[in-house]
Design an enzyme around this catalytic site. Structure first.
Site, PDB file in Angstrom:
ATOM      1  CG  ASP A 157      28.953  -0.308  -0.812  1.00 30.09           C
ATOM      2  OD1 ASP A 157      28.928   0.138   0.465  1.00 30.09           O
ATOM      3  OD2 ASP A 157      28.981  -1.528  -1.045  1.00 30.09           O
TER       4      ASP A 157
ATOM      5  N   GLY B 294      29.166  -5.590   6.239  1.00 34.04           N
ATOM      6  CA  GLY B 294      29.534  -7.112   6.499  1.00 34.04           C
ATOM      7  C   GLY B 294      28.025  -7.754   7.086  1.00 34.04           C
TER       8      GLY B 294
ATOM      9  CG  ASN C  89      26.088  -1.713   3.829  1.00 32.93           C
ATOM     10  OD1 ASN C  89      25.788  -0.837   4.643  1.00 32.93           O
ATOM     11  ND2 ASN C  89      27.101  -1.097   2.795  1.00 32.93           N
TER      12      ASN C  89
ATOM     13  CB  THR D 292      28.124 -12.179   0.844  1.00 34.32           C
ATOM     14  OG1 THR D 292      29.228 -11.305   0.639  1.00 34.32           O
ATOM     15  CG2 THR D 292      28.577 -13.837   0.402  1.00 34.32           C
TER      16      THR D 292
END
Length: 288
Positions: free
Chosen positions: A79, A212, A234, A237
């Site tokens: 990534d 995001g 993806n 967080t």
């Protein structure tokens, strides 16, 4: 099935495969546990910081072992690799199904030239290449500040530029920007579905990835998959946040426990719940 087979299936059947960043063993276990529970293919990915932490050879071995243990389609992705030399090294070592060469810090033409080198080496080994020419804003953390929507819109992907980039580089996957950002923010930008549709039409058979994926409303993610034919989303967080919150709670509830592995069973379950919810949104459940 190869990575290309899975992405082709995803596009044909209108679902996306979750690409989850792995920055510790507990997150890897959680992602695999969720994939087994939901009968879903999965992508595990490692950015440069995660590569530095684990080591490339260790990553390849970890994923190989996980495939054997969990018996699921587990694709391995590099990534946001910022330098072509590093990306080429990963391709040479082997074991990765996809590599993401992120040349967005370079000029457009230089990015194209470097990406072409990566594509040539990757395709010789049957590895797919993801490319990026607009820098995706934010970082993989929980942001407390407001995002400047007007400034963000200046980074959105131009469909004509996207067409030129994929034609000249031959990348298999494009990571465009249409309101998606890394990390989570107090107020998330709305995705520009009209722009996404234009990008989809401009890049032809090139696959589209959405970075995001944390923090975006489920209905918008589903619409983006439908409108843009997105095959890869993806997520980073929300996994890190779930890990931090669950581990902090476990540690507080067991202050006299010194064995790390005794603190993590509930942590793994908490992260797995996040991954399962994402799989449901992406539509990849029961695809095995």
């Amino acid at each position: 099935m190869t990575s290309k087979d899975w992405l082709t299936k995803a596009r044909a059947e209108n679902f996306a495969i979750g690409a989850f960043n792995i920055d510790n063993l507990d997150i890897l276990k959680a992602v695999c546990t969720a994939a087994v529970s939901r009968k879903s293919p999965i992508i595990v990915e490692f950015s440069q910081g995660e590569v530095d932490y684990f080591g490339l050879e260790n990553i390849v071995d970890l994923v190989k072992n996980a495939r054997e243990e969990y018996k699921i389609p587990l694709l391995l992705n590099l990534d946001h690799s910022k330098k072509s030399e590093q990306t080429l090294k990963v391709i040479e070592i082997g074991g990765f199904d996809n590599v993401h060469f992120d040349g967005s810090d370079l000029g457009f033409e230089e990015n194209i030239e470097e990406a072409k080198k990566v594509v040539s080496a990757a395709h010789a080994k049957g590895v797919l290449v993801e490319g990026e020419f607009n820098r995706i804003a934010g970082s993989s953390q929980v942001h407390t500040e407001e995002i400047d929507l007007e400034e963000l819109s200046k980074s959105y992907t131009d469909p004509k530029g996207a067409a030129e980039f994929v034609t000249k580089t031959g990348v298999d996957i494009l990571a465009p920007i249409f309101g998606n950002v890394h990390g989570t923010f107090p107020i998330e930008p709305d995705l520009d579905m009209s722009l996404l549709k234009e990008i989809r039409e401009a890049v032809g058979d090139t696959f589209i990835a959405m970075h995001g994926g944390s923090g975006i409303a489920a209905d918008q993610v589903k619409e983006a998959i439908n409108v843009g034919g997105i095959v890869k989303v993806n997520v980073n967080t929300e996994l890190r946040s779930a890990f931090k919150d669950a581990f902090s709670e476990s540690f507080e509830e067991n202050p006299k426990e010194y064995a790390y592995y005794n603190l993590t069973p509930d942590v793994i379950l908490a992260i797995a719940a996040v991954v399962e919810a994402k799989i449901d949104v992406f539509g990849s459940a029961n695809r095995l």
